[in-house]
Design an enzyme around this catalytic site. Structure first.
Site, short mmCIF file in Angstrom:
data_model
loop_
_atom_site.label_atom_id
_atom_site.label_comp_id
_atom_site.label_asym_id
_atom_site.label_seq_id
_atom_site.Cartn_x
_atom_site.Cartn_y
_atom_site.Cartn_z
N GLY A 141 32.45 14.09 56.06
CA GLY A 141 33.87 14.20 56.35
C GLY A 141 34.10 14.26 57.85
N CYS A 181 25.64 15.38 55.54
CA CYS A 181 26.42 15.46 56.78
C CYS A 181 27.38 16.65 56.75
CB CYS A 181 27.14 14.14 57.04
SG CYS A 181 27.77 14.00 58.74
N TYR A 182 28.69 16.43 56.60
CA TYR A 182 29.63 17.54 56.49
C TYR A 182 29.27 18.45 55.31
CZ TYR A 182 34.18 19.90 55.83
OH TYR A 182 35.18 20.83 55.67
N HIS A 214 22.61 10.39 56.97
CA HIS A 214 23.24 9.68 55.85
C HIS A 214 22.21 8.84 55.10
CE1 HIS A 214 27.58 10.45 56.59
NE2 HIS A 214 27.16 10.65 57.83
N GLU A 219 22.70 7.36 52.37
CA GLU A 219 23.38 6.30 51.62
C GLU A 219 23.57 5.01 52.41
OE1 GLU A 219 26.80 8.73 53.48
OE2 GLU A 219 24.71 8.99 52.87
N ASP A 224 37.40 -11.34 45.10
CA ASP A 224 38.04 -10.13 44.58
C ASP A 224 39.22 -10.47 43.66
OD1 ASP A 224 36.24 -8.81 46.23
OD2 ASP A 224 37.68 -8.62 47.87
N LYS A 244 31.97 -5.03 47.42
CA LYS A 244 31.94 -6.49 47.29
C LYS A 244 30.75 -6.97 46.44
CE LYS A 244 34.28 -8.89 49.65
NZ LYS A 244 35.65 -9.44 49.47
#
Length: 514
Positions: A59, A86-87, A173, A175, A231, A370
């Site tokens: 965050g 992280c946060y 991070h 991810e 999309d 995507k």
């Protein structure tokens, strides 16, 4: 079936949904939930899901400020494994009585972590790991019941664990793709700590999305904003499966399309037995953008004008709902969540006007990235020319022309874009690239053409590699290919005298310039 599930608590971080996506990549279901979810709400979710663990996202705020988001402390007593990122890492330390304060020097980008203990979530990691950081606050001290698992040069506590409970914190991070063994860390938590089974697949999403469109639209009519990109095309097929001939696809030619875009849409979607309406709105869009240079204002004007066109068509065909191909990166960059920051207003998210005549807007792909949309498109049987199509922004070349948008500048941008695509695709490199395009800057520069002084535009070539558009690296294209692109542009387009190559990653930049 109750899917084994990891809940991701949303604290407004740019990569919150990327965490959930990484979990789903491992065939484990995940849901984003509010940061202040209560134990009672988790138990209710557990009636349809098998909640096996919690992740606390990053965050943009500081944990020690009064107004910042903090979780319900009772969720930490439910016996569920918890991983703070992280946060979230700082929050866990702070909530248990640790010391969190501004770092002497923030860490942004790639750095190296020294692993003290390669166990639990860090099992299988090397003593020195390449990781990706983005923080200005740091955990400096932990209470006795915790132990430090890793540190970096500027961060004394970069990872920790509770000594008796399955509670972990990681400052970096895992991810994002820039963290070399990030997937291994997440898999350690998902499978080794939480004990999840791989019992979720993308086909389940398709069924859920079709049912959602059926439920919302019911017996009413709907229109879908069709651009010809992956999309909107995927959303159109889902909507068609849900409501059939109640759906009308609307392609708005705003004048900012790539070369031959209209022809492509006619050829591909003409074969799909779909109600298709094509609107020539070039004049009205150019008139609205006259004298406008600010990119945020451009996006908002284009977003509003799109809606006005769709409202007119909806009135003609008797449609009450608008369906859009909005995906998650569009929403997250538009700062749609309470504590997340706005990077830019996407025309179909924050660019929308406050007042619209539709009963509702339906976005069946809103939680997908995507590459997940591409997987859905393949499952739905869309043709390859759609599935692997280049991403293209809704406002089109209007946001690839810096400054005021004029028909003349857009035509130059269209010619440049065509050259870039032709050259990259002729080399076969396109299959390994996320996006390749050109930006017509508002900068004029002196050049020489045919021994005569020339004065014209600078164009920037942007070519990136990515998995999900949330992070990206500039592509290291061979010089001879870049030279060929540059030579063609400056030879074939008199208005351009200089070509530059953008070597900025995302972050700190975004993929598009505007």
């Amino acid at each position: 079936m109750r899917y084994d599930t990891i809940l991701v608590l949303d604290f407004g971080g740019q990569y919150c949904h990327l965490i959930a996506r990484r979990i789903r990549e491992n065939k484990v279901y995940s849901e984003i939930v509010p940061y202040n979810i209560t134990p009672e709400e988790i138990l209710r979710l557990n009636e349809r899901l098998n909640v096996k663990g919690l992740m606390l996202s990053g965050g943009p705020l500081s944990v020690y400020k009064r107004e910042t988001p903090k979780p319900n402390p009772e969720i930490l007593d439910m016996g569920l494994p918890v991983l703070g990122i992280c946060y979230g890492h700082q929050l866990l330390a702070y909530m248990y009585g640790g010391v969190v304060k501004p770092a002497e020097r923030g860490e942004y980008g790639v750095t190296y972590a020294s692993i003290i203990k390669s166990a639990d979530v860090l099992e299988g990691l090397s003593p020195r790991e390449k990781v990706w950081m983005s923080h200005s606050d740091t955990v400096y001290a932990l209470p006795e019941e915790f132990e430090v698992l890793a540190y970096t040069e500027n961060c004394p506590i970069a990872a920790f664990k509770h000594k008796s409970k399955p509670i972990f914190g990681i400052q970096w991070h895992p991810e994002v793709t820039h963290t070399e063994n990030g997937v291994k860390i997440l898999r350690n938590f998902i499978f080794n700590v939480c004990g999840c089974r791989q019992n979720w697949k993308i086909g389940d999403f398709i069924k859920k999305a079709i049912e959602e469109v059926e439920r919302i639209v019911g017996s009413s009519r709907a229109i879908i904003a069709l651009s010809g990109g992956i999309d909107s095309s995927t959303a159109a097929v889902i909507a068609a499966k849900a409501i059939g001939r109640q759906l009308t696809a609307v392609f708005v030619d705003h004048g900012f399309m790539r070369d031959n875009e209209l022809k492509f849409v006619r050829e591909v979607f003409g074969k799909m037995n779909m109600n298709l309406i094509i609107i020539d709105a070039k004049e009205r869009f150019y008139n609205k953008l006259k004298g406008i240079a600010d990119p945020e204002l451009k996006r908002k004007i284009i977003g509003e004008e799109f809606i006005r066109v769709f409202e007119e068509v909806a009135e003609r065909v008797g449609a009450e709902y608008l369906i859009q191909g909005t995906i998650y990166p569009d929403r997250i960059e538009s700062g749609f969540r309470r504590f997340s920051d706005k990077i830019k207003s996407h025309h179909n998210v924050a660019g929308l006007p406050l007042r619209m005549k539709f009963k509702g807007i339906v976005e069946p792909l809103r939680d997908l990235y995507k590459d997940e949309v591409r997987e859905v498109a393949k499952e739905l049987g869309l043709p390859e020319e759609i599935v692997f199509r280049q991403p293209f922004p809704g406002p089109g070349l209007a946001v690839r022309v810096i400054g005021e948008v004029t028909p003349e500048k857009v035509e130059v941008a269209r010619k440049i874009d065509k050259i870039v695509r032709e050259e990259i695709e002729s080399t076969g490199l396109h299959s390994s690239l996320w996006q390749y395009f050109a930006v017509l800057t508002n900068t004029l520069t002196t050049g020489v053409k045919g021994d005569v002084r020339a004065y014209g535009y600078v164009t920037a070539i942007r070519i990136v590699e990515s998995r999900d558009a949330m992070t990206a690296n500039f592509a290291r294209i061979p010089y001879e290919i870049l030279e060929r692109i540059s030579t063609r542009i400056t030879s074939e387009i008199p208005e351009v005298v200089r070509v530059v190559y953008d070597i900025t990653n995302k972050p700190p930049s975004t993929i598009e310039w505007e």
